[in-house]
Design a protein around this motif. Structure first.
Motif, PDB file in Angstrom:
ATOM      1  N   PHE A  91       0.844  -1.192   0.000  1.00 33.99           N
ATOM      2  CA  PHE A  91       0.000   0.000   0.000  1.00 33.99           C
ATOM      3  C   PHE A  91       0.882   1.246   0.000  1.00 33.99           C
ATOM      4  N   LYS A 145     -10.649  -8.417  -6.602  1.00 30.01           N
ATOM      5  CA  LYS A 145     -10.020  -7.473  -5.672  1.00 30.01           C
ATOM      6  C   LYS A 145      -9.895  -8.142  -4.303  1.00 30.01           C
ATOM      7  N   GLY A 146      -9.077  -7.562  -3.464  1.00 29.37           N
ATOM      8  CA  GLY A 146      -8.797  -8.175  -2.162  1.00 29.37           C
ATOM      9  C   GLY A 146      -7.503  -8.958  -2.256  1.00 29.37           C
ATOM     10  N   THR A 150      -8.987  -3.839  -0.588  1.00 33.13           N
ATOM     11  CA  THR A 150     -10.304  -3.318  -0.224  1.00 33.13           C
ATOM     12  C   THR A 150     -10.155  -2.275   0.888  1.00 33.13           C
ATOM     13  N   GLY A 167     -12.941  -1.651  -3.617  1.00 29.21           N
ATOM     14  CA  GLY A 167     -11.519  -1.397  -3.807  1.00 29.21           C
ATOM     15  C   GLY A 167     -11.189   0.014  -3.343  1.00 29.21           C
ATOM     16  N   TYR A 168     -10.050   0.174  -2.643  1.00 29.54           N
ATOM     17  CA  TYR A 168      -9.667   1.496  -2.117  1.00 29.54           C
ATOM     18  C   TYR A 168      -9.520   2.523  -3.236  1.00 29.54           C
ATOM     19  N   GLN A 172     -11.144   2.637  -5.895  1.00 31.98           N
ATOM     20  CA  GLN A 172     -12.403   2.887  -6.605  1.00 31.98           C
ATOM     21  C   GLN A 172     -13.302   3.874  -5.880  1.00 31.98           C
TER      22      GLN A 172
END
Lengths: 272, 267
Positions: free
Chosen positions: A162, A217-218, B100, B143-144, B146
């Motif tokens: 991230f 996603k994830g 996410t 999703g972050y 998004q």
């Protein structure tokens, strides 16, 4: 009649190379450092070239190759982009040019010294001749180590992916975990590059994740899907290569690229 | 127990030969909400990074929660950072990984859980609790990348809060947000202050980001602390003009402040 003596290690090797590179690709693409593959592969190649010049051959070439790759990965890991004021990709570009230069100087020395460079030259493109049971064992060990790393450090790697700075800010030992990951990645790339090819491994450590990111996603789901897509590309590529007698690395590149294209089209259709 | 959450003494930070931050003395009590103001390049983010040990200082002492940053090793620094919630100025964009919102918030529990320990059920309960408190429940599985900029900012605030921090550092938490989102973030900061046990250091450019409960302001300009006191004492038209230039007026009401172009104020 299927020649299992030849096909069994090829198929398992394809699955392992694809699966392990697919899992690795999640972090490589997640961190936007696809250049890592070529950088480490050339470091390994330089190690192998100088190992061959020193008289090593066959499986023994793996040792100097591993040495070159691990040293390069360690340098990359310890180079904190913020502290040295240089993007990770720029550092990789620098190391890539140095290791490539060393590798090709080494190739030049073969002719100067009147030696044959056939053994190391084939590393550039990959060859199924290398995919024998002892290679498969090494691939399995490297894959196992990666899986253990992912299970143990999944949450730290998620944070580092991230943002490395943010990971440090929340109290994660980001540099240590990242350096261990890069060393592991270097080992995995080195073990696989003699079958996939030093230049071609680039696609196998980017394409599976590029396809998986389109489809899901994830963190967990993406890793599982990328591993499966990588394994399918590896197995499919190896089998096609064995059937057509084309270079395994080149065929894997085309198969994994096709997977990305299909995933992109599928994702686009799903959004409609 | 030391009542100071943050204490800076004769702090000097250099970039090469240039001094980019020189603060003689600044202390912030536990439970205090302090607004840190200053123009671009004043040294606000550098100061925050010093507090987190992400930026080395050349001289002086930086003490956070009773710990002298310079004397801490990697382990000590890691332990201290777990007690500090940090919301960065720039929204991280280094990842292609489709994490996410829930996974991003969970990053705040990662350091606390420690190496070799997975996040436990209690960690995920805390994550879900803060997702709900910040109104992100419907977005948890999104999703972050998004979600909108304001929602991303809230996600990062939730990530800081799941650390159950003793100090919360917010670096321009409303940057690039529209007025509606800005006010929502200001409300959230006010709610955090009401918790009573949280020290908040809020860095901002715009005075309207300061909630009415903010009763202390420190101003940095060119790396030096030029004012420190209550908003009434510190915020004056002279100060605003010295920081941002002529042509601005200061408006105040109900404990909130706003700087507007003079031509608007006098229209």
């Amino acid at each position: 009649m299927l020649d299992l003596v030849f096909w069994a290690p090829v198929m398992i090797g394809g699955l392992l190379a694809g699966g392990s590179c697919g899992l690795l690709s999640v972090y490589i693409v997640g961190m936007r450092i696809p250049f890592l593959g070529v950088c480490v592969a050339h470091a390994a190649l330089a190690g192998a070239v100088f190992g061959a010049l020193a008289g090593l051959e066959g499986q023994m070439l793996l040792l100097p190759a591993l040495g070159g790759a691990v040293v390069t990965a360690t340098l990359l890991g310890l180079a904190d982009p913020r502290k040295i004021n240089m993007d990770a990709n720029v550092v990789m570009g620098l190391l890539f040019s140095v290791t490539m230069g060393l590798a090709f100087v080494g190739f030049g020395l073969f002719s100067v010294l009147g030696k044959s460079d056939n053994d190391v030259r084939s590393l550039l493109w990959g060859s199924l001749n290398y995919c024998q049971w002892n290679d498969v064992t090494l691939m399995l060990i490297a894959f196992g180590l990666l899986v253990i790393f992912v299970l143990v450090f999944r949450k730290e790697m998620r944070a580092i992916m991230f943002s490395r700075l943010d990971a440090q800010a929340v109290g994660i030992h980001a540099t240590a975990v990242w350096t261990v990951f890069l060393i592991l990645a270097a080992m995995l790339i080195t073990v696989n590059f003699q079958t996939v090819g030093g230049l071609m491994i680039y696609s196998l450590i980017t394409n599976p994740a590029a396809a998986a990111f389109q489809l899901t996603k994830g963190n967990t789901r993406t890793m599982v899907l990328a591993t499966i897509l990588g394994a399918a590309s590896g197995l499919g590529g190896f089998l096609l290569s064995a059937i057509t007698d084309l270079p395994s690395g080149a065929v894997i590149v085309l198969v994994s690229s096709l997977v990305v294209m299909v995933a992109a089209v599928w994702a686009r259709l799903q959004k409609r | 127990m030391n009542s100071n959450a943050i204490q800076l003494e004769k702090l000097t930070v250099r970039a090469g030969r240039k001094t980019i931050l020189a603060i003689d003395n600044l202390s912030i009590d536990r439970g205090e909400l302090v607004g840190l103001l200053g123009p671009n390049g004043a040294g606000k983010t550098t100061l925050l990074r010093c507090l987190l040990g992400l930026q080395k200082h050349a001289r002086g002492r930086v003490q956070v929660l009773g710990k002298d940053i310079k004397t801490l090793g990697a382990r000590g620094l890691g332990l201290l950072r777990r007690r500090i919630g940090y919301v960065p100025q720039l929204l991280p964009s280094h990842s292609e990984m489709p994490l996410t919102v829930r996974e991003v918030v969970a990053i705040g529990r990662t350091g606390i859980a420690g190496l070799f320990h997975p996040l436990r059920k209690r960690d995920w309960e805390i994550v879900d609790e803060w997702i709900e408190r910040l109104g992100l429940s419907s977005l948890a599985a999104h999703g972050y990348t998004q979600i909108s900029g304001g929602q991303q900012r809230k996600t990062l605030i939730a990530r800081a809060m799941v650390q159950q921090p003793e100090v919360l550092i917010l670096d321009e938490p409303t940057a690039n947000l529209d007025m509606g989102w800005r006010e929502r973030i200001v409300e959230i900061i006010s709610e955090f202050y009401q918790l009573g046990n949280l020290t908040i250091l809020l860095v901002c450019h715009e005075l309207e980001v300061l909630p009415s409960c903010c009763n202390r302001i420190a101003i940095i300009d060119s790396g030096e602390l030029v004012a420190d006191g209550s908003p009434g004492d510190v915020l004056s038209e002279e100060m605003i003009r010295s920081l941002y230039g002529l042509g601005f007026d200061l408006l105040a009401g109900n404990g909130r402040y706003v700087v507007v172009p003079s031509e608007v104020a006098h229209a």
